[in-house]
Enzyme design. Structure first.
Site, PDB file in Angstrom:
ATOM      1  N   HIS A 131       3.348   2.316   2.280  1.00 13.04           N
ATOM      2  CA  HIS A 131       2.423   1.691   1.334  1.00 13.04           C
ATOM      3  C   HIS A 131       2.301   2.623   0.123  1.00 13.04           C
ATOM      4  CE1 HIS A 131      -1.583   0.398  -0.123  1.00 13.04           C
ATOM      5  NE2 HIS A 131      -1.407  -0.725   0.559  1.00 13.04           N
ATOM      6  N   ASP A 208      -0.440   7.612   8.269  1.00 11.47           N
ATOM      7  CA  ASP A 208      -1.246   6.554   7.667  1.00 11.47           C
ATOM      8  C   ASP A 208      -1.532   5.531   8.768  1.00 11.47           C
ATOM      9  OD1 ASP A 208      -2.006   4.137   6.595  1.00 11.47           O
ATOM     10  OD2 ASP A 208      -0.502   4.134   5.005  1.00 11.47           O
ATOM     11  N   GLN A 211      -3.001   0.410   9.335  1.00 15.31           N
ATOM     12  CA  GLN A 211      -2.678  -0.832  10.047  1.00 15.31           C
ATOM     13  C   GLN A 211      -2.647  -0.650  11.557  1.00 15.31           C
ATOM     14  OE1 GLN A 211      -2.495  -3.783   8.732  1.00 15.31           O
ATOM     15  NE2 GLN A 211      -2.584  -3.140   6.601  1.00 15.31           N
ATOM     16  N   LYS A 234     -10.103  -2.614   7.641  1.00 10.12           N
ATOM     17  CA  LYS A 234      -8.986  -3.328   8.281  1.00 10.12           C
ATOM     18  C   LYS A 234      -9.251  -3.501   9.776  1.00 10.12           C
ATOM     19  CE  LYS A 234      -5.795  -1.879   4.844  1.00 10.12           C
ATOM     20  NZ  LYS A 234      -5.409  -2.933   3.917  1.00 10.12           N
ATOM     21  N   CYS A 372       2.019  -3.943  -1.798  1.00  8.92           N
ATOM     22  CA  CYS A 372       1.888  -2.512  -2.148  1.00  8.92           C
ATOM     23  C   CYS A 372       2.975  -1.686  -1.490  1.00  8.92           C
ATOM     24  CB  CYS A 372       0.509  -1.973  -1.780  1.00  8.92           C
ATOM     25  SG  CYS A 372      -0.812  -2.714  -2.722  1.00  8.92           S
TER      26      CYS A 372
HETATM   27  N1  PLP Z   1      -1.700   2.115   4.195  1.00 14.98           N
HETATM   28  C1  PLP Z   1      -1.380   0.911   4.646  1.00 14.98           C
HETATM   29  C2  PLP Z   1      -0.256   0.758   5.603  1.00 14.98           C
HETATM   30  C3  PLP Z   1      -2.115  -0.202   4.212  1.00 14.98           C
HETATM   31  O1  PLP Z   1      -1.800  -1.409   4.665  1.00 14.98           O
HETATM   32  C4  PLP Z   1      -3.172  -0.012   3.301  1.00 14.98           C
HETATM   33  C5  PLP Z   1      -3.926  -1.162   2.772  1.00 14.98           C
HETATM   34  O2  PLP Z   1      -3.402  -2.240   2.635  1.00 14.98           O
HETATM   35  C6  PLP Z   1      -3.477   1.277   2.891  1.00 14.98           C
HETATM   36  C7  PLP Z   1      -2.729   2.323   3.352  1.00 14.98           C
HETATM   37  C8  PLP Z   1      -4.588   1.563   1.927  1.00 14.98           C
HETATM   38  O3  PLP Z   1      -5.810   1.335   2.533  1.00 14.98           O
HETATM   39  P1  PLP Z   1      -7.157   1.375   1.673  1.00 14.98           P
HETATM   40  O4  PLP Z   1      -6.929   0.450   0.514  1.00 14.98           O
HETATM   41  O5  PLP Z   1      -8.190   0.856   2.614  1.00 14.98           O
HETATM   42  O6  PLP Z   1      -7.372   2.771   1.247  1.00 14.98           O
END
Ligand code: PLP
Length: 414
Positions: A131, A208, A211, A234, A372
Site C-alpha cells: 500500500h 503493515d 488488513q 478496518k 492505493c
Molecule cells: N496498509 C494497507 C494494506 C491498507 O489497506 C491501508 C488502508 O487501506 C493502510 C495501510 C493505511 O491505513 P490507514 O489509512 O488506516 O492509515
C-alpha cells in the site's frame, strides 16, 4: 457481553448482523450490501456504546489529573492499551503506542527508528504489493538519508516470491517492510518466514497489519517481527486511531517523533527530558475515545473468536470466487493459495469505475480504482480493479446480490 458471544467455533452471522445498525439501512431503495470492508468496516453497537459511555460518563484529559474524572479517563485510556496489547500478542503493554492508524505508525518507524540509522548505500526492501502507506514513508526517509528502495517481486498468483525475496536480501538491507495481508489482492504473505530470513541478515522488519487485524489472530511476538502497525477502523473500531507495536528495546532507543505535552518528564528552556515509551511517542492530548473504541472492537473480535470469523470469511471468499469467476468476461486479479477476504477483478470491456457505479445503483458497495497500490497495478499492467471485500457480517446472499449486479453491468455493456 455481546449477543453473539456464545458462538466461538462457528459464527451465527444473523446474530452478528444485528450488532451492526447500519446494515439495516437501505441504499437507493435496496438493502445495503456492504462489500467495501477492506477500505473500512462498519461498527457494532458495542463499539458505538463504548465511545458513547466514555463521553457520557468518563471524559476528562488523561494523565496527571488529580480529580475523579481525570482518573476515570486515564483508566479508560490505559485500560484500552492493556486490551490492545493482549489482542496483538505483545509481551509488554509499554510496547504499544497509540497512533492515528497504520499510516502514522509506519511514518513513526521511518522517521524515528530508520532515519537516524540509515545512510547512503543502505537498502530498504519492500514487496511489490505494498500500500502507498508502506512505500511513501520509506521514499521520504530514503531521500533524507541516501538509502535506496529495493523491491521484491510476486509470483503469477500474487504471492511474494520467497526465493526472489531472499535473493534481494543483501548485507546492505537494513529494513524489510511488508504487508501481512494485501488490500488489493487479498494475499496473506508468509510474514514469519520473511521475518526469520530478515533476522538472520540483521535487518529490522516492519509489518503493515492493516488488513490482517480484522481477519487473523494476531501474535506479534510469535511472528518474530520488530514493528507491527494496525488501524482500528478496518477491524470494527473507530477512525483516527491505531497502534504501533514495537520491540521494547527498539522503542527504548528511539528519539521522539513529535514534541509537545504528554511525552516529557521535565521541560526547561535549556532542554527537555523525554518520557519513556510509549508516552514518548504520544505527544499532545491523545484520542482517548478512539482508544476506548478500539479496545471495544478488539474485545468484540475476541468474544466471537478469530477462528470462527476466519472460517466464515473463508467460506464467503471461496463462494464469491467461484460465483464471480463464472461470470463471462471476468478476470480475477490475485489468485494466491493463501488469501483473506478480498476479491479483485476486471470485467472485460467495462471500466472498473462503471462497474462500481452501476453496482451502487443496486445497493452494492464495492471499491474501484488502484487501491492505493499503484506500483502493484503498474506491474500488472492495469490501472484499476473492482474489489469486493468481506467482513464477518457478510452473507452468501449478499454475494448473490453482487453477482446479480455484475450480470446487470454485463447486460448494460453488451
Ligand atoms: N496498509 C494497507 C494494506 C491498507 O489497506 C491501508 C488502508 O487501506 C493502510 C495501510 C493505511 O491505513 P490507514 O489509512 O488506516 O492509515
Amino acid at each position: 457481553m455481546t449477543t453473539a458471544t456464545q458462538q466461538r467455533s462457528t459464527l451465527d452471522v444473523e446474530v452478528c448482523r444485528r450488532d451492526f445498525p447500519i446494515l439495516a439501512t437501505e441504499v437507493r431503495g435496496r438493502p445495503l450490501v456492504y462489500l467495501d470492508n477492506a477500505a473500512s468496516s462498519q461498527k457494532p453497537r458495542q463499539v458505538i456504546a463504548a465511545i458513547e459511555t466514555y463521553y457520557r460518563e468518563k471524559h476528562a484529559n488523561v494523565h496527571r489529573g488529580v480529580h475523579h474524572l481525570a482518573q476515570l479517563a486515564t483508566d479508560a485510556y490505559e485500560g484500552a492499551r492493556d486490551t490492545v496489547a493482549r489482542h496483538l500478542g505483545a509481551r509488554d503493554r509499554r510496547e504499544v503506542v497509540f497512533v492515528r492508524g497504520t499510516t502514522e505508525a509506519i511514518n513513526l518507524v521511518a522517521q524515528s527508528f530508520a532515519r537516524p540509522r540509515l545512510g547512503a548505500g543502505d537498502e530498504i526492501l519492500l514487496t511489490q504489493l505494498e500500500h502507498h502507506s508502506n512505500i511513501v514513508p520509506w521514499q521520504l526517509v530514503a531521500q533524507q538519508t541516501g538509502a535506496r528502495i529495493v523491491v521484491a517481486p510476486l509470483d503469477a498468483t500474487g504471492q511474494l516470491d520467497l526465493e526472489q525475496f531472499e535473493a534481494r536480501l543483501s548485507p546492505q538491507t537494513r529494513i524489510v517492510g511488508l504487508a501481512h495481508v494485501s488490500n488489493a489482492l487479498g494475499t496473506v504473505l508468509p510474514v514469519a518466514e520473511v521475518c526469520e530470513l530478515a533476522r538472520q541478515r540483521g535487518a529490522v522488519t516492519v509489518v503493515d497489519g492493516a488488513q490482517a487485524a480484522p481477519h487473523l489472530q494476531l501474535d506479534v511476538a510469535g511472528l518474530g517481527c520488530d514493528f507491527y502497525a494496525v488501524s482500528a477502523h478496518k477491524a470494527y473500531g473507530p477512525t483516527g486511531i491505531g497502534a504501533l507495536w514495537g520491540r521494547g528495546e527498539l522503542l527504548a532507543a528511539m528519539p521522539p517523533y513529535q514534541g509537545g505535552g504528554e511525552m516529557i518528564r521535565t521541560v526547561s528552556f535549556e532542554g527537555t527530558d523525554f518520557a519513556e515509551a510509549p508516552a514518548r511517542f504520544e505527544a499532545g492530548t491523545p484520542n482517548i475515545a478512539g482508544a476506548v473504541g478500539m479496545a471495544a472492537a478488539f474485545d468484540y473480535l475476541d468474544a466471537l473468536g478469530l477462528e470462527a470469523i476466519a472460517n466464515h470469511e473463508h467460506d464467503l471468499l471461496e463462494y464469491a470466487t467461484r460465483q464471480v469467476a463464472a461470470i463471462e468476461g471476468v478476470q480475477l486479479v490475485g489468485t494466491a493459495a493463501n488469501k483473506a477476504s478480498v476479491l479483485s477483478f476486471l470485467l472485460d470491456g467495462v471500466h472498473a469505475h462503471d462497474v462500481g457505479t452501476i453496482l451502487d445503483t443496486e445497493g452494492v458497495a464495492v471499491r474501484v480504482g488502484h487501491h492505493c497500490a499503484q506500483p502493484l497495478m503498474d506491474s500488472l499492467g492495469i490501472a484499476a480493479t473492482a474489489r469486493a471485500s468481506f467482513a464477518l457480517y457478510n452473507t452468501r446472499q449478499e454475494i448473490d446480490a453482487l453477482v446479480a449486479g455484475l450480470e446487470r453491468v454485463r447486460e448494460l455493456f453488451a
